[in-house]
Design a protein around this motif. Structure first.
Motif: not given
Ligand code: UTP
Length: 295
Positions: A105, A16-17, A10-12, A111, A108-109, A132-133
């Motif tokens: 996706q 924001t951090r 899931p890379v969507a 994970l 971004p609703l 993926p992070d």
């Molecule tokens: P994070 O909690 O790290 O959220 O999501 P984020 O939006 O990527 O980063 P911050 O918190 O705003 O900095 C964990 C994983 O889930 C994916 C993110 O891409 C990340 O790999 N994710 C999260 C989605 O694919 N879609 C979403 O709606 C939320």
């Protein structure tokens, strides 16, 4: 027992951090030493025998698709200039033709929603999810270690690690049942609990093997912690009818979605690279001596 052939990435997320770095560039494409974060995670999946890579992407993420494709012009130039070592690296990183899928996706609703967006591509079989992070240092990779848990108990498998009590409110936390070596039965799960609500100090580390029934649950999963559709909430429902096994993996994860985690990953991976480690270690020592503590 059905084999685990497919993995969802899931890379969507918005990342924001890591703004402003992630305004136009996905955080999964930030480099740890000289490889994008997502490449480490894909390598871990391929090492575990995954045959099909499913990316759930969002806006600004097309560069991820480009990264896993051939760059004909670049490769022709490298060949002309005799840069064969670089050509080999590119060839090794490239997935087999037809072994990647990309879906969007649209919003971004959360994970859980991102994983649900992969339902048509996964179909009716168990699959892996790799955040993926989160990148892992250690051999064998985390997903390979989890495959042993899957082969032993079937069902659903989650990678876990122990965390400091003051940090657990940021993670999914599991309850611990009967243990066999590094495997145990998960007796409960809660997403981002307060210290009082947490069943243990053992947190979910961003790697999952899930049965396809999770998709039906996700299809009408409401929002949870942070106003997002949480994967943990759907797993709690699935755990009422199916086994969940926790795997205490050996190795170390870096949360590259956080600044400190990302910087630490760069240091750790640079220090294990024979081509740069000696020079880098000397530079680190010099900087540590020179830089005053800003606090
Ligand atoms: P994070 O909690 O790290 O959220 O999501 P984020 O939006 O990527 O980063 P911050 O918190 O705003 O900095 C964990 C994983 O889930 C994916 C993110 O891409 C990340 O790999 N994710 C999260 C989605 O694919 N879609 C979403 O709606 C939320």
């Amino acid at each position: 027992m059905k084999p685990i052939r497919k993995a969802v990435f899931p890379v969507a997320g918005l990342g924001t951090r890591f703004l402003p770095a992630t305004k136009a560039m996905p955080k999964e494409m930030l480099a740890v030493v000289d490889r994008p974060v997502i490449q480490y995670v894909v390598d871990e999946a391929r090492e575990a025998g995954i045959e099909h890579l499913i990316f759930v992407t969002g806006r600004n993420k097309s560069v991820i698709e480009d990264h896993f494709d051939i760059q004909a012009e670049l490769e022709a130039t490298l060949r002309e200039r005799g840069k064969l070592e670089q050509l080999t690296i590119l060839a090794e990183d490239l997935p087999k033709p037809g072994s990647t899928s990309f879906t969007r996706q649209q919003t971004p609703l959360g994970l859980g929603h991102a994983v649900w967006c992969a339902r048509e591509l996964v179909g009716d079989e168990p699959f892996a999810v790799l955040l993926p992070d989160m990148i892992m240092q250690g051999r064998p990779g985390c997903l390979t270690q989890m495959m042993t848990g899957y082969e032993t108990f079937g069902g659903n498998v989650i990678a876990v690690e122990d965390a400091e009590p003051e940090h657990i409110h940021r993670y999914g936390v599991v309850g611990i049942g009967e243990q066999t070596g590094n495997l145990f039965e998960i007796t409960g799960m809660v997403e981002k609990p307060s210290r009082e609500q947490a069943p243990s100090n053992t947190i979910i580390s961003g790697r999952y093997i899930l049965q396809p029934e999770i998709f039906d649950i996700l299809s009408d999963q409401g929002t949870g912690a942070g106003g997002e559709i949480q994967l943990t909430d759907a797993m709690i429902t699935l755990a009422q009818t199916q086994r969940f096994t926790g795997v205490r993996y050996s190795g170390h994860f870096f949360d590259c979605g956080s600044k400190v985690g990302f910087l630490a990953a760069n240091v750790a991976f640079a220090l294990e690279r024979p081509d740069i480690a000696p020079h880098f270690r000397a530079e680190l020592q010099r900087l540590t001596r020179l830089s005053p503590d800003p606090s």
